[in-house]
Design a protein around this motif. Sequence first.
Motif, mmCIF file in Angstrom:
data_model
loop_
_atom_site.group_PDB
_atom_site.id
_atom_site.type_symbol
_atom_site.label_atom_id
_atom_site.label_comp_id
_atom_site.label_asym_id
_atom_site.label_seq_id
_atom_site.Cartn_x
_atom_site.Cartn_y
_atom_site.Cartn_z
ATOM 1 N N ALA A 98 36.433 61.620 4.212
ATOM 2 C CA ALA A 98 35.873 61.845 5.498
ATOM 3 C C ALA A 98 34.864 62.616 5.297
ATOM 4 C CB ALA A 98 36.793 62.549 6.332
ATOM 5 N N ILE A 99 34.347 62.854 4.160
ATOM 6 C CA ILE A 99 33.062 63.404 3.870
ATOM 7 C C ILE A 99 31.908 62.601 4.066
ATOM 8 C CG2 ILE A 99 31.588 64.776 2.195
ATOM 9 C CD1 ILE A 99 34.346 65.587 0.914
ATOM 10 N N PRO A 100 30.756 63.006 4.686
ATOM 11 C CA PRO A 100 29.841 62.133 4.797
ATOM 12 C C PRO A 100 28.912 61.634 3.390
ATOM 13 C CG PRO A 100 29.410 63.835 6.296
ATOM 14 C CD PRO A 100 30.608 64.071 5.613
ATOM 15 N N VAL A 101 28.752 60.412 3.355
ATOM 16 C CA VAL A 101 28.383 59.943 1.858
ATOM 17 C C VAL A 101 27.367 58.912 2.181
ATOM 18 C CG1 VAL A 101 28.806 58.601 -0.137
ATOM 19 C CG2 VAL A 101 30.817 60.168 1.285
ATOM 20 N N LEU A 102 26.327 58.994 1.346
ATOM 21 C CA LEU A 102 25.333 58.253 1.388
ATOM 22 C C LEU A 102 25.085 57.384 -0.066
ATOM 23 C CD1 LEU A 102 22.700 57.105 2.960
ATOM 24 C CD2 LEU A 102 21.267 58.852 1.784
ATOM 25 N N VAL A 103 25.077 55.812 -0.263
ATOM 26 C CA VAL A 103 25.380 55.406 -1.422
ATOM 27 C C VAL A 103 23.935 54.410 -1.381
ATOM 28 C CG1 VAL A 103 26.779 53.906 -2.608
ATOM 29 C CG2 VAL A 103 27.786 55.189 -0.837
ATOM 30 N N LEU A 104 23.250 54.798 -2.516
ATOM 31 C CA LEU A 104 22.204 54.007 -2.947
ATOM 32 C C LEU A 104 22.449 52.933 -3.986
ATOM 33 C CD1 LEU A 104 20.096 57.461 -3.342
ATOM 34 C CD2 LEU A 104 20.728 56.123 -1.258
ATOM 35 N N ALA A 105 21.784 51.876 -3.978
ATOM 36 C CA ALA A 105 21.601 50.941 -4.955
ATOM 37 C C ALA A 105 20.451 50.374 -5.139
ATOM 38 C CB ALA A 105 22.726 49.994 -4.532
ATOM 39 N N GLY A 106 20.174 49.616 -6.362
ATOM 40 C CA GLY A 106 18.979 49.019 -6.499
ATOM 41 C C GLY A 106 19.255 47.453 -6.687
ATOM 42 N N GLU A 107 18.474 46.373 -6.173
ATOM 43 C CA GLU A 107 18.733 45.224 -5.935
ATOM 44 C C GLU A 107 19.042 44.516 -7.459
ATOM 45 O OE1 GLU A 107 16.644 40.966 -4.227
ATOM 46 O OE2 GLU A 107 15.576 42.686 -4.287
ATOM 47 N N PHE A 108 18.495 44.966 -8.499
ATOM 48 C CA PHE A 108 18.513 44.267 -9.849
ATOM 49 C C PHE A 108 18.909 45.222 -10.768
ATOM 50 C CE2 PHE A 108 14.651 41.932 -8.193
ATOM 51 C CZ PHE A 108 15.446 40.627 -7.652
ATOM 52 N N ASP A 109 19.828 46.195 -10.308
ATOM 53 C CA ASP A 109 20.501 47.082 -11.363
ATOM 54 C C ASP A 109 21.517 46.393 -12.255
ATOM 55 O OD1 ASP A 109 22.090 48.962 -12.670
ATOM 56 O OD2 ASP A 109 22.248 50.398 -10.682
ATOM 57 N N PRO A 110 20.887 46.544 -13.460
ATOM 58 C CA PRO A 110 21.892 45.730 -14.573
ATOM 59 C C PRO A 110 23.156 46.287 -15.112
ATOM 60 C CG PRO A 110 20.129 46.980 -15.835
ATOM 61 C CD PRO A 110 19.680 47.414 -14.117
ATOM 62 N N VAL A 111 23.473 47.633 -14.414
ATOM 63 C CA VAL A 111 24.583 48.118 -15.268
ATOM 64 C C VAL A 111 25.478 48.345 -13.636
ATOM 65 C CG1 VAL A 111 25.340 50.447 -15.950
ATOM 66 C CG2 VAL A 111 23.163 49.465 -16.872
ATOM 67 N N THR A 112 25.116 48.923 -12.731
ATOM 68 C CA THR A 112 26.004 49.356 -11.548
ATOM 69 C C THR A 112 25.281 48.447 -10.172
ATOM 70 O OG1 THR A 112 24.489 51.230 -10.998
ATOM 71 C CG2 THR A 112 26.761 51.449 -12.243
ATOM 72 N N PRO A 113 25.585 47.044 -10.291
ATOM 73 C CA PRO A 113 25.116 46.426 -9.149
ATOM 74 C C PRO A 113 25.417 46.870 -7.789
ATOM 75 C CG PRO A 113 26.924 45.126 -10.220
ATOM 76 C CD PRO A 113 26.642 46.423 -11.102
ATOM 77 N N PRO A 114 24.503 46.226 -6.728
ATOM 78 C CA PRO A 114 24.894 46.825 -5.286
ATOM 79 C C PRO A 114 26.486 46.475 -4.952
ATOM 80 C CG PRO A 114 22.738 45.643 -5.681
ATOM 81 C CD PRO A 114 23.375 45.366 -7.122
ATOM 82 N N ARG A 115 26.952 45.508 -5.516
ATOM 83 C CA ARG A 115 28.466 45.304 -5.147
ATOM 84 C C ARG A 115 29.254 46.528 -5.475
ATOM 85 N NH1 ARG A 115 28.380 42.413 -9.963
ATOM 86 N NH2 ARG A 115 30.385 43.084 -11.256
ATOM 87 N N TYR A 116 29.141 47.433 -6.292
ATOM 88 C CA TYR A 116 29.552 48.482 -6.634
ATOM 89 C C TYR A 116 29.559 49.373 -5.419
ATOM 90 C CZ TYR A 116 30.427 47.361 -11.463
ATOM 91 O OH TYR A 116 30.810 46.648 -12.667
ATOM 92 N N ALA A 117 28.174 49.594 -4.948
ATOM 93 C CA ALA A 117 27.973 50.507 -3.745
ATOM 94 C C ALA A 117 28.826 50.094 -2.484
ATOM 95 C CB ALA A 117 26.545 50.436 -3.409
ATOM 96 N N SER A 118 28.715 48.804 -2.297
ATOM 97 C CA SER A 118 29.454 48.152 -0.980
ATOM 98 C C SER A 118 30.975 48.278 -1.251
ATOM 99 C CB SER A 118 29.115 46.720 -0.942
ATOM 100 O OG SER A 118 27.778 46.393 -0.751
ATOM 101 N N GLU A 119 31.414 48.334 -2.511
ATOM 102 C CA GLU A 119 32.822 48.391 -2.530
ATOM 103 C C GLU A 119 33.338 50.034 -2.178
ATOM 104 O OE1 GLU A 119 35.737 48.880 -6.645
ATOM 105 O OE2 GLU A 119 34.039 47.347 -6.673
ATOM 106 N N ILE A 120 32.456 50.884 -2.929
ATOM 107 C CA ILE A 120 32.803 52.203 -2.532
ATOM 108 C C ILE A 120 32.686 52.571 -1.206
ATOM 109 C CG2 ILE A 120 32.035 54.647 -3.036
ATOM 110 C CD1 ILE A 120 30.973 53.499 -5.620
ATOM 111 N N ALA A 121 31.578 52.178 -0.485
ATOM 112 C CA ALA A 121 31.431 52.434 1.020
ATOM 113 C C ALA A 121 32.479 52.194 1.677
ATOM 114 C CB ALA A 121 30.139 51.951 1.390
ATOM 115 N N ALA A 122 33.112 50.816 1.344
ATOM 116 C CA ALA A 122 34.126 50.187 2.321
ATOM 117 C C ALA A 122 35.245 51.010 2.441
ATOM 118 C CB ALA A 122 34.509 48.670 1.711
#
Length: 561
Positions: A476-500
Amino acid sequence: MRVGALAPSPADSPRPLDRTRRSGACSAIGCRARHGDRTPVARRPPGNRFARVLAALILGWAGALPAAHATAMAPPAAAADGEHLRLGRLDFAPCELGTRHHGGLATQAAYCTRVDVPENWDDPGGRHILLRVAVVKSQGADSDRDLVTFLDGGPGGAATEDYLAIAPALAPLRRRHHLLLIDQRGTGGSNALDCGEDLALADDRRILPAAARAERAAARQRAATRRCLDALAPRAAPQFYATTDAVRDLEAVRQALGAVPLDLVGVSYGTRVAQQYAAAHPGAVRSIVLDSPVPNRLALLSEHARNLEAALRRRLERCGATAACARRFGDSYAMLRRVHADLKARPQEVELRDPLTFDASRHRLGADELAQLVRFYLYGDTTSALLPLVIDEAGAGRYATVLAQAQLVVGDVAEHLSGGMSASVMCTEDADLLRDQPEDDGTLLGAGVVRAARDTCAVWPHRDRPAAFHEAFASAIPVLVLAGEFDPVTPPRYASEIAAGLAHARVLLAPGQGHAVLGIGCMPRLVAAFVRDRDPGALDDACLHALGDTPAFLSVNGPAP
């Protein structure tokens, strides 16, 4: 007394490094002896290919102390006499943060100390190690008591050494907060697991069948790993240098500082540390920023090859969709695959001259070196804009350009990571989950990275990870997740997965950008606003919409025809 009551710092911002330091008269981390901090900093020989191999493989990827609730925390007693600083039970001396890895051109005034911790937290009577800890003071006259804590990437990055590179991104946070930097055990000034130049792996220049080459490479990797372990044995047991150990270190430092609340800012592998720490000590954490995050369920390396391939195709498609770029380079992806196949069949010997001494030396350029160059170039928006031009140079047989860039880009990233600490993390937390993926064989990066990791971990000592280590992060801690559109290592879908899976989180996407976007555009301002208010939903991210990828360079002069 508030945490904000710090002694005046020798300087509030990075400053030029004087010529005596640049010439070697002072140490790499700002004349430590002169300023009272004699923490040893291991120097990494430039030829240490064992560290390069491990760094290229990975990326910059029961508590002994009780947790306390942030709302009940009293600020630590802070006292200073103009030369030293006391926070909680820790005495800090003035120091300067700087590193040769960023050119040796600047330092940052800070306060440094060393914290004694058990190497094996379950055996406190055994060997102890020292952690290098630094505080960069706030620029505000009245600072908030929570400490912004930078968790470095890699695995293998040292926070005090890499701070200068990330200082501009953290500058808005320094208006209200002091910054806490800890070299994670096994890195920098915290008993770095670096093995030395004698571990360089000899290149096999003979033409062998693929199976024979793979077997020979595996044997070389295991032999280099054993030599590294022999070198480390007198001072380190590598099985105690994984993420869970670092989490216990961070809590020990926090307690020693007076049980202050923390705002965690993790980048890349540092996001794994942030999630593990927050899960173990939720009451200690006020807010979390995850930049280019790694989901807990992910085994490092398991998706590297496919992530790179997807980002590469999308990035090069931008060139093909532009008339001038398409006319100049044609199908850059097809050209890249042709060059890769040629280098796989016939590695090239290329002569380069040192830019300072102009001495000539010969180097090998093969398919693996090309793949790593492409991968690291995709980390940044500007460097990825050079890819069509670099690929075109290689297609014309001008391999010196390619190799020079590989030495600069890949070498710089790999040299500042601790290869041994990377192995400790990988072998403890991920290696047993790695499986051969047939689809990786058709990618640029290939399946070799996974096989090399397993070869290393067959020798490298490691323990069992906690049973819940790979469970999804829930908080429940406030979390801000940052992602780069063309990240070759940690693509944006990882950010969405964590935030969900989080109750109070939001993803900010940086259009056109690659890996590690904390310092891009208006992102530093948005991050500072989030840490201040802890309300990710209230952030106005319209300023990010102006970001975009840099047009491909048509020549060395830039994107113009």
